[in-house]
Design a protein around this motif. Structure first.
Motif, PDB file in Angstrom:
ATOM      1  N   SER A  22      26.395  27.597 -63.128  1.00 16.03           N
ATOM      2  CA  SER A  22      25.910  28.261 -64.340  1.00 16.03           C
ATOM      3  C   SER A  22      27.071  28.610 -65.268  1.00 16.03           C
ATOM      4  CB  SER A  22      25.128  29.520 -63.971  1.00 16.03           C
ATOM      5  OG  SER A  22      24.003  29.217 -63.162  1.00 16.03           O
ATOM      6  N   ILE A  23      28.151  29.129 -64.691  1.00 19.00           N
ATOM      7  CA  ILE A  23      29.320  29.486 -65.500  1.00 19.00           C
ATOM      8  C   ILE A  23      29.968  28.244 -66.092  1.00 19.00           C
ATOM      9  CG2 ILE A  23      31.611  30.546 -65.425  1.00 19.00           C
ATOM     10  CD1 ILE A  23      30.534  32.387 -63.214  1.00 19.00           C
ATOM     11  N   ALA A  24      30.096  27.199 -65.292  1.00 16.62           N
ATOM     12  CA  ALA A  24      30.718  25.962 -65.778  1.00 16.62           C
ATOM     13  C   ALA A  24      29.889  25.326 -66.888  1.00 16.62           C
ATOM     14  CB  ALA A  24      30.898  24.985 -64.616  1.00 16.62           C
ATOM     15  N   LEU A  25      28.571  25.352 -66.767  1.00 14.20           N
ATOM     16  CA  LEU A  25      27.726  24.776 -67.809  1.00 14.20           C
ATOM     17  C   LEU A  25      27.833  25.572 -69.104  1.00 14.20           C
ATOM     18  CD1 LEU A  25      24.500  23.802 -65.825  1.00 14.20           C
ATOM     19  CD2 LEU A  25      26.231  22.278 -66.768  1.00 14.20           C
ATOM     20  N   ARG A  26      27.891  26.893 -69.014  1.00 13.69           N
ATOM     21  CA  ARG A  26      28.071  27.698 -70.224  1.00 13.69           C
ATOM     22  C   ARG A  26      29.402  27.375 -70.888  1.00 13.69           C
ATOM     23  NH1 ARG A  26      24.807  29.381 -73.518  1.00 13.69           N
ATOM     24  NH2 ARG A  26      26.091  27.944 -74.688  1.00 13.69           N
ATOM     25  N   SER A  27      30.405  27.143 -70.065  1.00 12.85           N
ATOM     26  CA  SER A  27      31.730  26.838 -70.593  1.00 12.85           C
ATOM     27  C   SER A  27      31.744  25.516 -71.356  1.00 12.85           C
ATOM     28  CB  SER A  27      32.749  26.796 -69.447  1.00 12.85           C
ATOM     29  OG  SER A  27      34.018  26.401 -69.917  1.00 12.85           O
ATOM     30  N   VAL A  28      31.167  24.476 -70.774  1.00 11.39           N
ATOM     31  CA  VAL A  28      31.193  23.173 -71.454  1.00 11.39           C
ATOM     32  C   VAL A  28      30.283  23.181 -72.682  1.00 11.39           C
ATOM     33  CG1 VAL A  28      31.805  21.932 -69.355  1.00 11.39           C
ATOM     34  CG2 VAL A  28      29.399  22.226 -69.941  1.00 11.39           C
ATOM     35  N   ARG A  29      29.221  23.969 -72.640  1.00 10.40           N
ATOM     36  CA  ARG A  29      28.357  24.050 -73.822  1.00 10.40           C
ATOM     37  C   ARG A  29      29.072  24.746 -74.978  1.00 10.40           C
ATOM     38  NH1 ARG A  29      23.282  25.833 -70.113  1.00 10.40           N
ATOM     39  NH2 ARG A  29      22.607  23.726 -69.496  1.00 10.40           N
ATOM     40  N   ASP A  30      30.007  25.623 -74.650  1.00 12.27           N
ATOM     41  CA  ASP A  30      30.835  26.249 -75.682  1.00 12.27           C
ATOM     42  C   ASP A  30      32.047  25.403 -76.033  1.00 12.27           C
ATOM     43  OD1 ASP A  30      29.115  28.350 -75.858  1.00 12.27           O
ATOM     44  OD2 ASP A  30      30.276  29.694 -74.573  1.00 12.27           O
ATOM     45  N   ASP A  31      32.083  24.180 -75.535  1.00 11.55           N
ATOM     46  CA  ASP A  31      33.124  23.196 -75.850  1.00 11.55           C
ATOM     47  C   ASP A  31      34.483  23.607 -75.305  1.00 11.55           C
ATOM     48  OD1 ASP A  31      33.852  20.721 -76.842  1.00 11.55           O
ATOM     49  OD2 ASP A  31      34.493  21.528 -78.768  1.00 11.55           O
ATOM     50  N   PHE A  32      34.482  24.212 -74.123  1.00 11.55           N
ATOM     51  CA  PHE A  32      35.732  24.517 -73.447  1.00 11.55           C
ATOM     52  C   PHE A  32      36.015  23.437 -72.401  1.00 11.55           C
ATOM     53  CE2 PHE A  32      34.844  28.629 -75.215  1.00 11.55           C
ATOM     54  CZ  PHE A  32      36.085  29.187 -75.452  1.00 11.55           C
TER      55      PHE A  32
ATOM     56  N   PRO B  30      21.970  22.300 -58.172  1.00 12.48           N
ATOM     57  CA  PRO B  30      21.496  23.658 -57.862  1.00 12.48           C
ATOM     58  C   PRO B  30      20.765  24.284 -59.042  1.00 12.48           C
ATOM     59  CG  PRO B  30      23.835  23.670 -58.326  1.00 12.48           C
ATOM     60  CD  PRO B  30      23.433  22.228 -58.284  1.00 12.48           C
ATOM     61  N   GLN B  31      20.009  25.308 -58.736  1.00  7.17           N
ATOM     62  CA  GLN B  31      19.371  26.086 -59.795  1.00  7.17           C
ATOM     63  C   GLN B  31      20.445  26.815 -60.596  1.00  7.17           C
ATOM     64  OE1 GLN B  31      16.546  28.556 -57.658  1.00  7.17           O
ATOM     65  NE2 GLN B  31      14.875  27.201 -58.195  1.00  7.17           N
ATOM     66  N   VAL B  32      20.235  26.915 -61.895  1.00  6.42           N
ATOM     67  CA  VAL B  32      21.198  27.576 -62.773  1.00  6.42           C
ATOM     68  C   VAL B  32      20.460  28.535 -63.697  1.00  6.42           C
ATOM     69  CG1 VAL B  32      22.854  25.669 -62.703  1.00  6.42           C
ATOM     70  CG2 VAL B  32      21.076  25.697 -64.462  1.00  6.42           C
ATOM     71  N   THR B  33      21.240  29.398 -64.320  1.00  7.38           N
ATOM     72  CA  THR B  33      20.710  30.313 -65.325  1.00  7.38           C
ATOM     73  C   THR B  33      21.670  30.330 -66.505  1.00  7.38           C
ATOM     74  OG1 THR B  33      19.913  32.572 -65.705  1.00  7.38           O
ATOM     75  CG2 THR B  33      21.890  32.328 -64.369  1.00  7.38           C
ATOM     76  N   ASP B  34      21.153  30.674 -67.664  1.00 10.45           N
ATOM     77  CA  ASP B  34      21.988  30.714 -68.866  1.00 10.45           C
ATOM     78  C   ASP B  34      22.742  32.038 -68.915  1.00 10.45           C
ATOM     79  OD1 ASP B  34      23.127  29.930 -71.213  1.00 10.45           O
ATOM     80  OD2 ASP B  34      21.443  30.514 -72.476  1.00 10.45           O
ATOM     81  N   VAL B  35      24.054  31.964 -69.105  1.00  9.72           N
ATOM     82  CA  VAL B  35      24.882  33.156 -69.158  1.00  9.72           C
ATOM     83  C   VAL B  35      25.763  33.107 -70.391  1.00  9.72           C
ATOM     84  CG1 VAL B  35      24.924  33.468 -66.652  1.00  9.72           C
ATOM     85  CG2 VAL B  35      26.686  32.091 -67.748  1.00  9.72           C
ATOM     86  N   ASP B  36      26.196  34.304 -70.846  1.00  8.08           N
ATOM     87  CA  ASP B  36      27.190  34.425 -71.914  1.00  8.08           C
ATOM     88  C   ASP B  36      28.517  34.755 -71.247  1.00  8.08           C
ATOM     89  OD1 ASP B  36      25.360  33.946 -73.925  1.00  8.08           O
ATOM     90  OD2 ASP B  36      24.803  36.062 -74.064  1.00  8.08           O
TER      91      ASP B  36
END
Length: 406
Positions: free
Chosen positions: A280-290, A184-190
């Motif tokens: 999008s939320i899951a990708l932000r999470s793994v990028r923050d090493d969670f 799916p399409q995603v967006t970068d979130v904090d």
């Protein structure tokens, strides 16, 4: 893309129901020209026998001769081979079309400008190859059609073997198949903006602890407290024993639950929006090493790698059964001590159901409910113990998550 390629929803064939059952199978290999030649031969034979006309006997002999040549061409040995390679096996909805490289090697029989069909999910790509001599090779670039989110099987390649006259045509499956993942399409979130702190040990929660890293405050000593946590300098100033109190840290766990019940989404596009939001939320999470747990129905990804999240999201689908509470119970058993739980659902899901799901994982974590509502308004509100966000489109997710985590 080859100029000879075309995309269709399916192969155009004469329905077998138009033919008698006993003839439908054998006549399927005849092309329209082949059926016309066969009928001409039969009619010429009848007329030649009935009226003893030599002209019709000659016509019948020519037609039968052509059919014998066509049959002999079909039974000749030597099947071609094909190798289909995707230049990329993963793409995103709305991205540039994926290009496949098709390499065909002819067998002992030459291939007379063959027609090749490449299945792509429920669609097909048709292309005409040039003349191939026996055992010669040809490489063709094929631009695949734009596909919706999902896992689509590309191949195996189908080759239509036709004689020089074009009376008979048989389809042969050559080569293998490969999966194309359309995420799916995603967006970068904090996700953790203003809320959870990302440190070496994990994300801070609202729970207080007497032994951890995130300092909260000082309080009076009570019997049983560990004397190692006494703050002696403050105790001397206050004239009584004061001990340090800490925020309990969660060990870098984020849980994202996607509601897969069809009844939760008034519109099917809302489920696609929910899938994009959750990914999008899951990708932000793994990028923050969670350590991230993403689930929708039977499809689960529990990892710290982005590819695991997007591959799982490709398989998300709505279901008629409502298993949201059961999924929360499974997540509680699979993830211990999660720091943040995000429930992604539609506009029709009752807040009581979401609160019941929250109770399954405990109240120590931070909770957010994100409603995908394409016809709703941008909204951030507190509903009891849950913070609720309403997202009308993916572009507003970054702003809403930043506000929702404060």
């Amino acid at each position: 893309m080859s100029k000879r390629a075309s995309t269709r929803g399916g192969a155009a064939r004469l329905p077998a129901a138009l033919w008698p059952p006993r003839l439908a199978g054998p006549l399927r290999v005849f092309t329209p020209l082949g059926r016309g030649v066969l009928v001409t031969g039969v009619v010429a034979t009848v007329l030649a026998v009935r009226f003893n006309w030599h002209e019709f006997a000659l016509v019948a002999a020519v037609t039968y001769g052509l059919l014998l040549v066509a049959i002999a061409w079909q039974v000749l040995p030597g099947e071609p081979s094909a190798n289909l390679v995707l230049k990329q096996t993963r793409t995103v909805v709305g991205a540039q079309p994926v290009v496949a490289v098709l390499e065909v090697e002819a067998g002992a029989v030459p291939m007379l400008f063959p027609r090749v069909v490449v299945p792509v999910g429920t669609r097909t790509v048709r292309l005409r190859l040039p003349f191939l001599r026996p055992f010669s090779r040809h490489e063709e670039s094929v631009e695949l059609p734009a596909m919706p989110r999902g896992v689509h099987v590309v191949g195996p390649v189908a080759y239509e073997r036709t004689d020089p006259v074009g009376l008979l045509s048989r389809r042969h499956t050559i080569g293998g198949s490969v999966d194309l993942f359309v995420s799916p399409q995603v967006t970068d979130v904090d996700v953790f903006a203003g809320g959870l702190a990302n440190d070496l040990d994990g994300a801070t929660s609202r729970q207080l602890s007497m032994s951890d890293l995130a300092f909260h405050a000082l309080r009076e000593y009570v019997p049983g407290d560990d004397l190692r946590h006494v703050h002696w300098r403050s105790s001397a100033k206050a004239g009584q024993l004061l001990v340090r109190q800490f925020h309990e840290t969660r060990r870098g766990h984020v849980t994202v639950l996607v509601d897969c019940a069809r009844s939760s989404y008034p519109r099917l596009r809302d489920f696609e929006l929910a899938t994009s939001v959750a990914t999008s939320i899951a990708l932000r999470s793994v990028r923050d090493d969670f350590d991230t747990y993403l689930r929708c129905g039977p499809h689960v990804a529990h990892s710290r790698h982005p590819v695991a999240m997007t591959d799982a999201a490709c398989r998300f689908a709505v279901e008629d059964d409502d298993g949201h509470l059961a999924q929360a119970m499974d997540a509680a058993g699979a993830v211990a001590g999660t720091g943040l739980v995000v429930q992604v659902t539609g506009a029709a899901r009752a807040i009581a159901d979401l609160d019941a799901a929250a109770a399954q994982l405990g109240r120590g974590a931070d909770w957010i409910v994100v409603r995908a509502d394409s016809e709703g308004k941008t909204l951030v509100r507190d509903s009891g113990s849950l913070r609720e966000l309403s997202v009308p489109d993916l572009a507003r997710l970054h702003e809403l998550m930043a506000r929702g985590m404060r």
